[in-house]
Scaffold this active site. Structure first.
Site, PDB file in Angstrom:
ATOM      1  N   ASP A  13       0.321  -0.974   0.291  1.00 35.12           N
ATOM      2  CA  ASP A  13      -0.233   0.186   0.113  1.00 35.12           C
ATOM      3  C   ASP A  13       0.602   1.438   0.314  1.00 35.12           C
ATOM      4  OD1 ASP A  13      -3.451   0.931   0.851  1.00 35.12           O
ATOM      5  OD2 ASP A  13      -1.306   1.766   1.633  1.00 35.12           O
ATOM      6  N   TYR A  49       2.338  10.412  -0.583  1.00 39.07           N
ATOM      7  CA  TYR A  49       3.674   9.592  -0.004  1.00 39.07           C
ATOM      8  C   TYR A  49       4.410  10.118  -0.314  1.00 39.07           C
ATOM      9  CZ  TYR A  49       0.130   6.524   2.223  1.00 39.07           C
ATOM     10  OH  TYR A  49      -1.233   6.195   3.027  1.00 39.07           O
ATOM     11  N   LYS A  91      -2.939   5.865  -4.234  1.00 35.69           N
ATOM     12  CA  LYS A  91      -4.922   6.869  -3.368  1.00 35.69           C
ATOM     13  C   LYS A  91      -4.447   7.908  -4.067  1.00 35.69           C
ATOM     14  CE  LYS A  91      -3.589   4.855   0.891  1.00 35.69           C
ATOM     15  NZ  LYS A  91      -2.388   4.209   0.782  1.00 35.69           N
ATOM     16  N   HIS A 119      -8.190   9.256  -1.288  1.00 37.06           N
ATOM     17  CA  HIS A 119      -7.063   9.092   0.470  1.00 37.06           C
ATOM     18  C   HIS A 119      -8.411  10.350   0.831  1.00 37.06           C
ATOM     19  CE1 HIS A 119      -2.971   8.883   1.553  1.00 37.06           C
ATOM     20  NE2 HIS A 119      -4.106   8.520   2.432  1.00 37.06           N
TER      21      HIS A 119
END
Length: 288
Positions: free
Chosen positions: A43, A48, A77, A110
């Site tokens: 994931d 990120y 996401k 998200h």
């Protein structure tokens, strides 16, 4: 590895490896080691900043024939600014390109902010074209999830939310079962808050089975039918976290853990004005 069947028939592993807050320089090797340890659900997210490195770790494992791509279940996401339909379509393509993949197994909205309905149209379109096998949402409270299901022809397959011993989300779990949306837990260890790893109740339960507190928490989630994401950059901890399928918590142990529920986030409330303000400022910073 135990699996879960989603409402569109897609099968996913119940225990996965998350790369949130893993530094870019360590992500490739962490993902590679996680796959070596037996994880098949990986994931990440566009926000990120480590999709590229996640893809590199996946490719390394595939190139070394540790695993085939089709055996993996890869998630990413869509962040707030990427939510308008056209932008969401571009972002999905970018995620695929950056990660070096032909398809993603799961793609999530998200956060419950911005043009979530435009974003959902893009996700549905990408799912129909085969670029995304499953689609879902993240951080939606049950009331928002119910609204989202009611106003869309395609219901989310997943809602990824905070679930841990301090915030067990029992009522939310029931609402998600009613609407056929699978709960997936982020921060199952609450990042160690409230001294989770030295909690005497969890330690005592673990001692009965020769397991650590982390293993007890993950096993508790497995028995609730919740998908869970664990994170570590240490191979020995990765192995420990995945070694939870050789024991089962008793009903009494499950009830004991239920009494630890504080019924509040260990982090923040997505409806709190200060937190929403933080996200809006984060959105502007991202845009700049």
């Amino acid at each position: 590895m135990q699996t879960i069947e989603l409402n569109n028939g897609v099968i996913m592993p119940q225990l996965g490896f998350g790369v949130y807050q893993i530094p870019n320089a360590q992500t490739k090797e962490a993902v590679y080691e996680a796959i070596k340890a037996g994880y098949r659900l990986i994931d990440t997210a566009s926000i990120y900043g480590n999709e590229k490195e996640t893809g590199e770790g996946i490719r390394k494992a595939v190139d070394e024939e540790i695993v085939k791509r089709e055996d993996l279940f890869i998630t990413s996401k869509l962040f707030i600014l990427q939510a308008p339909e056209d932008k969401a379509k571009e972002t999905i393509e970018k995620s695929l390109s950056v990660m070096g993949l032909d398809y993603l197994d799961l793609y999530l909205i998200h956060q419950p902010y911005g043009d979530i309905y435009g974003a959902w149209r893009a996700l549905v379109s990408a799912q129909k074209s085969g670029k995304l096998r499953a689609i879902g949402i993240s951080n939606f409270k049950s009331s928002r999830m119910i609204e989202f299901v009611g106003l869309n022809d395609v219901k989310p397959q997943i809602n990824q939310i905070e679930v841990n011993p301090w915030n067990q989300r029992i009522e939310d779990e029931e609402w998600h079962k009613k609407y056929g949306v699978q709960v997936e837990a982020w921060a199952p260890f609450a990042e160690g808050r409230h001294d989770l790893f030295s909690n005497l109740v969890l330690e005592e339960i673990g001692q009965k089975y020769g397991k650590s507190v982390g293993q007890v928490v993950l096993r508790w989630l497995m028995q609730r039918g919740i998908v869970a994401l664990a994170k570590s950059v240490r191979p020995e901890r990765m192995i420990e976290n995945i070694n939870i399928f050789d024991f089962e918590l008793s009903p009494a142990d499950m009830e004991t853990i239920a009494h630890l529920d504080m019924k509040e986030s260990a982090f923040f409330d997505h409806d709190d004005p200060q937190q929403v303000e933080w996200f809006m400022n984060r959105m502007k910073d991202t845009e700049e």
